[in-house]
Design a protein around this motif. Sequence first.
Motif, short mmCIF file in Angstrom:
data_model
loop_
_atom_site.label_atom_id
_atom_site.label_comp_id
_atom_site.label_asym_id
_atom_site.label_seq_id
_atom_site.Cartn_x
_atom_site.Cartn_y
_atom_site.Cartn_z
N LEU A 105 -34.94 -70.76 -28.53
CA LEU A 105 -35.78 -70.34 -29.62
C LEU A 105 -36.70 -68.99 -29.54
O LEU A 105 -37.07 -68.32 -30.48
N SER A 164 -44.53 -71.78 -36.83
CA SER A 164 -43.49 -72.80 -36.73
C SER A 164 -43.00 -72.70 -35.39
O SER A 164 -42.49 -73.45 -34.63
N MET A 165 -42.52 -71.45 -34.98
CA MET A 165 -42.02 -71.27 -33.57
C MET A 165 -42.90 -71.95 -32.59
O MET A 165 -42.24 -72.65 -31.71
N ARG A 195 -32.84 -74.48 -24.48
CA ARG A 195 -33.31 -74.62 -26.05
C ARG A 195 -34.83 -73.73 -26.20
O ARG A 195 -34.96 -72.93 -27.19
N ASN A 252 -36.37 -65.81 -32.08
CA ASN A 252 -37.52 -65.53 -32.78
C ASN A 252 -37.91 -63.85 -32.71
O ASN A 252 -38.09 -63.12 -33.78
N ARG A 278 -33.04 -78.80 -22.59
CA ARG A 278 -34.33 -78.32 -23.08
C ARG A 278 -34.65 -76.84 -22.50
O ARG A 278 -35.41 -76.19 -23.36
N GLU A 291 -42.46 -75.76 -32.76
CA GLU A 291 -41.44 -75.99 -32.04
C GLU A 291 -41.32 -76.06 -30.53
O GLU A 291 -40.90 -77.02 -29.81
N ARG A 312 -43.65 -78.62 -28.89
CA ARG A 312 -42.98 -79.91 -29.10
C ARG A 312 -42.03 -80.05 -27.87
O ARG A 312 -41.93 -81.05 -27.05
N GLU A 313 -41.46 -78.85 -27.78
CA GLU A 313 -40.08 -79.14 -26.61
C GLU A 313 -40.86 -79.05 -25.23
O GLU A 313 -40.43 -79.54 -24.32
#
Length: 228
Positions: free
Chosen positions: A50, A63-64, A46, A54, A43, A67, A70-71
């Motif tokens: 991300l 959206s970014m 990740r 971006n 994570r 995401e 959530r991570e």
Amino acid sequence: KLVSILLAFFCVALTAIGLTLYVSWQLEGGAAAINDAGSERMRSYRLAYLLTYNIHFGLDQASMEGEIAREMAAFEKTLNDLEQGDPSRPLLLPKDEGVRRQMVNLRQEWQNHIRPLLEGVLASQDNEVRKRLLKENRSAVENYVGMVNGLVLSVERDNAYKTSLLRSIQLGLVMLAIVGTMILIFLMYLLIIRPTTKLQDGIQRMAAEDFGVRVPVETNDEFGALAQ
């Protein structure tokens, strides 16, 4: 006497078996901790991926952010699970002081540096500022992943020790079964077979009309009373 001996043997065996179950439960909990802590490494990378993706390729901001949120939520939930444990899975960190200290440092580093970094990058609307923040804090992210890896290795070492301990206990159980069986056979002979043989010998001599025979009274138990 036999009942007391068998009860003592039963208690020792039950204690040993219970100990193996407890160590096995700890091993299972440690394996789950290794799995969850390992997922935190993924994570961490990740989240960095991300943000970098971006910046360079441009994603929908909403959206970014969704995401990444959530991570981050999953990251914090896993940290909480590691700290608090979950007996139902089971999931638990070893009680080793070094492991616990590593977990505290991991939480503090997340709260004080990594999370603020992610929030700072998300809050900025300028790609150049984002790039600068990521570049300046690259070593911090890599150091954090190293801390997570250190925690995983510590739990793995503890599990290796407990696996060795479990095998030793199991070997002890095998020895207990062998020695216990030999002791029980000897006691059966000493407490039952030998007195019965003497009684049988005396009765046979009486049956042959040797009424001067006397059976020796050697104990105060049931066989002694019967011999008397």
